[in-house]
Motif scaffolding. Structure first.
Motif, mmCIF file in Angstrom:
data_model
loop_
_atom_site.group_PDB
_atom_site.id
_atom_site.type_symbol
_atom_site.label_atom_id
_atom_site.label_comp_id
_atom_site.label_asym_id
_atom_site.label_seq_id
_atom_site.Cartn_x
_atom_site.Cartn_y
_atom_site.Cartn_z
ATOM 1 N N ILE A 1 16.357 -10.431 -16.662
ATOM 2 C CA ILE A 1 16.206 -9.849 -15.323
ATOM 3 C C ILE A 1 16.312 -8.324 -15.392
ATOM 4 C CG2 ILE A 1 17.291 -9.637 -13.043
ATOM 5 C CD1 ILE A 1 18.101 -12.613 -13.341
ATOM 6 N N THR A 2 17.294 -7.848 -16.158
ATOM 7 C CA THR A 2 17.474 -6.404 -16.312
ATOM 8 C C THR A 2 16.240 -5.763 -16.944
ATOM 9 O OG1 THR A 2 19.866 -6.683 -16.566
ATOM 10 C CG2 THR A 2 18.909 -4.614 -17.345
ATOM 11 N N THR A 3 15.687 -6.413 -17.972
ATOM 12 C CA THR A 3 14.488 -5.904 -18.631
ATOM 13 C C THR A 3 13.304 -5.875 -17.675
ATOM 14 O OG1 THR A 3 15.231 -6.714 -20.786
ATOM 15 C CG2 THR A 3 12.877 -6.261 -20.543
ATOM 16 N N ALA A 4 13.132 -6.924 -16.882
ATOM 17 C CA ALA A 4 12.017 -6.995 -15.933
ATOM 18 C C ALA A 4 12.115 -5.883 -14.892
ATOM 19 C CB ALA A 4 11.999 -8.356 -15.251
ATOM 20 N N ILE A 5 13.313 -5.636 -14.390
ATOM 21 C CA ILE A 5 13.496 -4.565 -13.400
ATOM 22 C C ILE A 5 13.243 -3.207 -14.024
ATOM 23 C CG2 ILE A 5 15.196 -3.405 -11.936
ATOM 24 C CD1 ILE A 5 16.507 -6.139 -11.481
ATOM 25 N N SER A 6 13.728 -3.023 -15.245
ATOM 26 C CA SER A 6 13.536 -1.751 -15.942
ATOM 27 C C SER A 6 12.056 -1.488 -16.188
ATOM 28 C CB SER A 6 14.307 -1.760 -17.260
ATOM 29 O OG SER A 6 14.082 -0.574 -17.982
ATOM 30 N N ASN A 7 11.328 -2.513 -16.625
ATOM 31 C CA ASN A 7 9.886 -2.353 -16.867
ATOM 32 C C ASN A 7 9.136 -2.038 -15.580
ATOM 33 O OD1 ASN A 7 10.230 -2.839 -19.570
ATOM 34 N ND2 ASN A 7 9.719 -5.004 -19.463
ATOM 35 N N TYR A 8 9.525 -2.693 -14.493
ATOM 36 C CA TYR A 8 8.876 -2.427 -13.204
ATOM 37 C C TYR A 8 9.132 -0.989 -12.756
ATOM 38 C CZ TYR A 8 7.491 -2.889 -8.326
ATOM 39 O OH TYR A 8 6.886 -2.719 -7.097
ATOM 40 N N SER A 9 10.339 -0.519 -13.010
ATOM 41 C CA SER A 9 10.683 0.858 -12.645
ATOM 42 C C SER A 9 9.832 1.844 -13.424
ATOM 43 C CB SER A 9 12.166 1.122 -12.918
ATOM 44 O OG SER A 9 12.483 2.484 -12.715
ATOM 45 N N THR A 10 9.687 1.607 -14.746
ATOM 46 C CA THR A 10 8.938 2.521 -15.601
ATOM 47 C C THR A 10 7.445 2.484 -15.305
ATOM 48 O OG1 THR A 10 10.574 2.317 -17.365
ATOM 49 C CG2 THR A 10 8.396 3.117 -17.987
ATOM 50 N N ASN A 11 6.889 1.278 -15.185
ATOM 51 C CA ASN A 11 5.438 1.119 -15.089
ATOM 52 C C ASN A 11 4.896 1.261 -13.680
ATOM 53 O OD1 ASN A 11 5.400 0.547 -17.856
ATOM 54 N ND2 ASN A 11 5.756 -1.623 -17.513
ATOM 55 N N THR A 12 5.742 1.071 -12.675
ATOM 56 C CA THR A 12 5.260 1.111 -11.285
ATOM 57 C C THR A 12 5.956 2.178 -10.457
ATOM 58 O OG1 THR A 12 4.763 -1.256 -11.408
ATOM 59 C CG2 THR A 12 4.857 -0.256 -9.210
ATOM 60 N N LEU A 13 7.299 2.104 -10.381
ATOM 61 C CA LEU A 13 8.029 3.025 -9.505
ATOM 62 C C LEU A 13 8.008 4.458 -10.012
ATOM 63 C CD1 LEU A 13 11.139 0.865 -8.557
ATOM 64 C CD2 LEU A 13 8.983 1.106 -7.333
ATOM 65 N N SER A 14 7.842 4.646 -11.329
ATOM 66 C CA SER A 14 7.845 5.999 -11.886
ATOM 67 C C SER A 14 6.468 6.650 -11.850
ATOM 68 C CB SER A 14 8.369 5.980 -13.325
ATOM 69 O OG SER A 14 9.723 5.616 -13.346
ATOM 70 N N LYS B 1 -3.216 21.557 -5.523
ATOM 71 C CA LYS B 1 -1.821 21.412 -5.922
ATOM 72 C C LYS B 1 -1.681 20.201 -6.839
ATOM 73 C CE LYS B 1 0.223 23.903 -2.075
ATOM 74 N NZ LYS B 1 1.345 23.984 -1.125
ATOM 75 N N ILE B 2 -0.853 20.372 -7.873
ATOM 76 C CA ILE B 2 -0.695 19.348 -8.899
ATOM 77 C C ILE B 2 0.791 19.093 -9.107
ATOM 78 C CG2 ILE B 2 -1.232 18.685 -11.266
ATOM 79 C CD1 ILE B 2 -3.407 20.938 -11.186
ATOM 80 N N ALA B 3 1.200 17.851 -8.927
ATOM 81 C CA ALA B 3 2.583 17.452 -9.196
ATOM 82 C C ALA B 3 2.604 16.632 -10.471
ATOM 83 C CB ALA B 3 3.144 16.640 -8.038
ATOM 84 N N ILE B 4 3.556 16.941 -11.344
ATOM 85 C CA ILE B 4 3.626 16.286 -12.656
ATOM 86 C C ILE B 4 4.992 15.642 -12.825
ATOM 87 C CG2 ILE B 4 3.487 16.599 -15.145
ATOM 88 C CD1 ILE B 4 1.758 19.078 -14.619
ATOM 89 N N LYS B 5 4.996 14.344 -13.116
ATOM 90 C CA LYS B 5 6.226 13.642 -13.486
ATOM 91 C C LYS B 5 6.249 13.581 -15.004
ATOM 92 C CE LYS B 5 9.678 10.592 -13.488
ATOM 93 N NZ LYS B 5 9.780 10.374 -14.937
ATOM 94 N N ALA B 6 7.174 14.333 -15.601
ATOM 95 C CA ALA B 6 7.243 14.392 -17.060
ATOM 96 C C ALA B 6 7.853 13.115 -17.621
ATOM 97 C CB ALA B 6 8.063 15.602 -17.497
ATOM 98 N N ALA B 7 7.390 12.723 -18.808
ATOM 99 C CA ALA B 7 7.934 11.529 -19.459
ATOM 100 C C ALA B 7 9.370 11.753 -19.894
ATOM 101 C CB ALA B 7 7.071 11.137 -20.651
ATOM 102 N N SER B 8 9.715 12.998 -20.207
ATOM 103 C CA SER B 8 11.088 13.343 -20.565
ATOM 104 C C SER B 8 11.504 14.562 -19.753
ATOM 105 C CB SER B 8 11.195 13.640 -22.062
ATOM 106 O OG SER B 8 10.347 14.713 -22.425
ATOM 107 N N GLY B 9 12.730 14.561 -19.286
ATOM 108 C CA GLY B 9 13.196 15.655 -18.442
ATOM 109 C C GLY B 9 12.889 15.384 -16.980
#
Length: 371
Positions: A356-369, A289-297
């Motif tokens: 602070i907003t940029t740091a949280i956003s980057n963490y969300s994109t690079n780690t949480l996503s 089984k393969i789960a894919i998180k798309a970069a868009s959508g």
């Protein structure tokens, strides 16, 4: 200078794109080109006549995203026959961009001749390579992309592809031992789609531009919105994926093999997780089984899932069957309160808020996503 030159000799430390691509080629890896967004549509042609109806390759459809018009085209001829008098083309894939044809005449006296796709926005997954015998003999043969050297002999009509200068891809042919060699006067015909990449992802409404077999009265139903448009593979992605694909050796045995192959097949994937069906709460054997998180959508369409599974078939081992599943997403809504000492910084509160907003956003994109 010596330090820089030494760094450029190794994939992990190289910084110049051409060197990264060259080092990846040495271990059999070709970076992904830009990918055109693809949608799936049904087209019913009204008031048509005849025993069959053919929609030609390059048939144009238009759509609008964010008040900008984009063109989608078919990438192959499609023929249908009427059912109860209804002419319907079902689940037709259409790609954003323009269909381009470029020709070269092979000259065996030119030792430096190259067959370059003259656009850095070309989607090589849509590439069709044909070789015409000569300007006077219009007999044409279609060449397929060589998946490796194992099944290639002196008569195999295959081509190879590599990224060249300025992000433009180069097509090359066999030497008469590994693949059929070109003959003097052969005309190399390259057909491909030049795309605007990500900007028209999520297009949902399409209309016909022109006609289908002379008929322009059509009813179009969107089966799946367009998605999958992506930029060319980044330097960091090449450094990450090339060694993994080399370890996979063109076969999918471990879950890591599947993750690497899917990333190559579907460059729009932001993160991929694969696991054996036997690890599910209710075990299912013989399935990965393969789960894919798309970069868009949010989730990928059924048409895209089917396309990925089809492209994985050559790599499957024994009776293992890949299955694409939708990931479960948890969205976080954050309320952030920050205290700071004015005497400890020269930055204003607005500057700190932005950082602070940029740091949280980057963490969300690079780690949480990521999975």
């Amino acid at each position: 200078l010596a330090n820089m030159a030494t760094n450029e000799m190794y994939l992990d430390s190289a910084d110049i794109r051409n060197n990264i691509v060259s080092l990846a080629k040495m271990i059999g890896y070709t970076p992904s080109s830009p990918r055109a967004p693809m949608a799936s549509i049904d087209i019913q042609v009204n008031n048509a006549t005849g025993s069959s109806l053919t929609m030609s390759k390059g048939t144009v459809f238009t759509t609008t995203v964010d008040n900008t018009s984009y063109q989608y085209v078919t990438n192959s001829d499609v023929t249908t026959t009427p059912v109860n008098g209804v002419y319907k083309f079902s689940s037709v894939p259409v790609y954003e961009g323009s269909l381009v044809t470029f020709k070269y005449t092979y000259d065996n006296t030119d030792v430096d001749q190259k067959f370059i796709i003259p656009s850095e926005k070309a989607d090589t997954s849509t590439l069709l390579v044909k070789v015409q015998n000569s300007s006077t003999d219009t007999t044409t043969n279609t060449y397929s992309l060589a998946g490796g050297y194992n099944s290639v002999d002196a008569t195999s009509k295959v081509y190879f592809i590599q990224e060249g200068q300025d992000g433009k891809y180069e097509v090359y042919f066999g030497d008469g031992v590994n693949g059929k060699a070109l003959e003097d006067g052969n005309i190399v015909i390259l057909e491909y789609i030049v795309t605007n990449k990500t900007v028209s992802n999520s297009a949902s409404s399409f209309s016909l531009s022109g006609n289908i077999g002379g008929f322009s009265n059509v009813t179009i139903t969107t089966i799946s919105n367009s998605q999958g448009g992506s930029e060319a593979e980044t330097d960091e992605s090449i450094k990450h994926n090339a060694p993994l694909q080399y370890a996979a050796q063109d076969r999918a045995v471990t879950t890591t093999d599947y993750e690497t192959l899917v990333k190559s097949i579907y460059p729009n994937a932001q993160s991929i997780s694969a696991w054996g069906g036997e690890d599910d709460e209710t075990p299912v054997y013989g399935v990965v089984k393969i789960a894919i998180k798309a970069a868009s959508g949010t989730t990928i369409t059924n048409a895209t899932k089917t396309d990925i599974v089809t492209k994985l078939k050559p790599y499957n081992v024994a009776s293992v069957r890949p299955e694409i599943v939708d990931p479960e997403t948890t969205s976080l809504v954050l309320t952030v309160n920050a205290k700071y000492d004015k005497k400890g910084t020269a930055k204003t509160s607005e500057t700190l808020k932005s950082e602070i907003t940029t740091a949280i956003s980057n963490y969300s994109t690079n780690t949480l996503s990521q999975f």
